[in-house]
Design a protein around this motif. Structure first.
Motif, short mmCIF file in Angstrom:
data_model
loop_
_atom_site.label_atom_id
_atom_site.label_comp_id
_atom_site.label_asym_id
_atom_site.label_seq_id
_atom_site.Cartn_x
_atom_site.Cartn_y
_atom_site.Cartn_z
N GLU A 263 0.86 -1.18 0.00
CA GLU A 263 0.00 0.00 0.00
C GLU A 263 0.89 1.23 0.00
O GLU A 263 1.67 1.45 0.93
CB GLU A 263 -0.94 -0.01 1.22
N ASP B 82 1.34 4.70 0.62
CA ASP B 82 0.85 5.90 1.29
C ASP B 82 2.03 6.64 1.90
O ASP B 82 3.19 6.31 1.65
CB ASP B 82 -0.23 5.55 2.33
N GLU B 83 1.73 7.65 2.70
CA GLU B 83 2.77 8.48 3.32
C GLU B 83 3.76 7.63 4.12
O GLU B 83 4.97 7.84 4.07
CB GLU B 83 2.07 9.50 4.24
N HIS B 84 3.24 6.65 4.84
CA HIS B 84 4.09 5.81 5.68
C HIS B 84 5.05 4.99 4.83
O HIS B 84 6.24 4.89 5.12
CB HIS B 84 3.20 4.89 6.53
N ARG C 91 11.41 5.75 -1.09
CA ARG C 91 12.17 6.71 -1.89
C ARG C 91 13.65 6.35 -1.93
O ARG C 91 14.23 6.21 -3.00
CB ARG C 91 12.03 8.12 -1.30
N MET D 151 -3.22 3.19 -3.32
CA MET D 151 -2.32 4.32 -3.55
C MET D 151 -3.09 5.62 -3.36
O MET D 151 -4.20 5.75 -3.84
CB MET D 151 -1.78 4.26 -4.97
N ASP D 152 -2.50 6.58 -2.61
CA ASP D 152 -3.13 7.90 -2.52
C ASP D 152 -2.19 8.92 -3.16
O ASP D 152 -1.25 8.54 -3.87
CB ASP D 152 -3.50 8.24 -1.06
N SER D 153 -2.42 10.21 -2.94
CA SER D 153 -1.64 11.21 -3.66
C SER D 153 -0.16 11.20 -3.29
O SER D 153 0.67 11.75 -4.00
CB SER D 153 -2.23 12.61 -3.43
N THR D 154 0.16 10.56 -2.16
CA THR D 154 1.58 10.40 -1.83
C THR D 154 2.28 9.59 -2.91
O THR D 154 3.45 9.81 -3.20
CB THR D 154 1.74 9.69 -0.46
#
Lengths: 102, 145
Positions: free
Chosen positions: A19, A21-23, A29, A55-58
């Motif tokens: 998943e 996301d931000e986490h 990266r 997936m979100d905007s992160t």
């Protein structure tokens, strides 16, 4: 979030799983960039999103960041196999104009 | 009508937990997979905003309140963080206050697009409250036009 890479000639394939996301993006990266830095002589990097369940905007930010890095090396970028949810966000962001879906 | 409230610390590891709790709460309304994905994404965006923007230097509480009525799910995501100075600008697609951090600036745009109703109120220094409604069996895109 798992990432595996596979070199095919001048192309480098990334297989993402989990998943996004931000986490997840925080550690993803650095791991992705280390693989890019370790592969000279590339013409294109393909991110396979088949294993990305969410997936979100992160995720958009993550992909844009890799696009900028690859561009500095003159390497093209493409995406493949996003699920319906990821595809909806990718379309909304307009990101396919920079990294086509193949 | 059913209600629930969830309160958790602004740690990024709680994002997956928060969106899945809201999705599980919505299940009795028989959402499609696509509708459920929309809800999870919108919740994830709202929670990410709290973690990244509301509480940039501290861990603090995020509250999610949900209510179902008929075929609708109402969600309120609130924090008591630093607030938004200029909401109109924050809602602009691709606008971000953190351009150096690989932020897409798409969070509010996604919430607006994926949900049927969306409203944000904020007071600098006091916090932000995002209210969203998803109607199951309809399309968010059609309503947004």
């Amino acid at each position: 979030m798992e990432i595996q890479s596979l070199r095919k000639g001048e192309e480098l394939y990334f297989y993402l799983k989990g998943e996004l996301d931000e986490h997840a993006a925080a550690s993803l990266r650095g791991r992705t960039d280390a693989i890019i830095d370790g592969n000279a002589g590339l013409s294109r990097a393909v991110f396979n999103l088949a294993g990305v369940r969410f997936m979100d905007s992160t995720g958009i930010g993550f992909l844009m960041g890799r696009y900028k890095k690859l561009s500095r090396y003159g390497i093209k970028m493409a995406l493949e196999a996003p699920n319906e949810g990821a595809d909806k966000i990718l379309l909304l962001s307009g990101i396919y104009s920079l990294m086509p879906k193949i | 009508m059913n209600r629930m409230q969830l309160r958790f610390l602004s740690r990024s590891e709680n994002e997956v937990f928060a969106r899945n709790v809201v999705a599980a709460f919505a299940l009795p309304l028989n959402p499609t997979l696509s509708e459920l994905s929309d809800v999870k994404t919108a919740v994830s965006e709202a929670v990410t905003n709290c973690i990244v923007h509301a509480y940039p230097e501290e861990e603090n509480w995020i509250t999610i309140s949900c209510e179902t009525s008929g075929d609708k799910l109402h969600i309120i995501v609130s924090d008591s963080g630093k607030g938004i100075e200029d909401i109109a600008r924050a809602l602009t697609p691709f606008y971000t206050t953190c351009p150096g951090e690989e932020r897409s600036g798409m969070g509010f745009t996604i919430m607006q697009t994926f949900m049927n109703e969306f409203h944000v109120t904020s007071e600098p220094g006091k916090g932000t409250r995002v209210e969203m409604t998803k109607r199951f069996g309809g399309t968010a895109e059609a309503d947004a036009r």
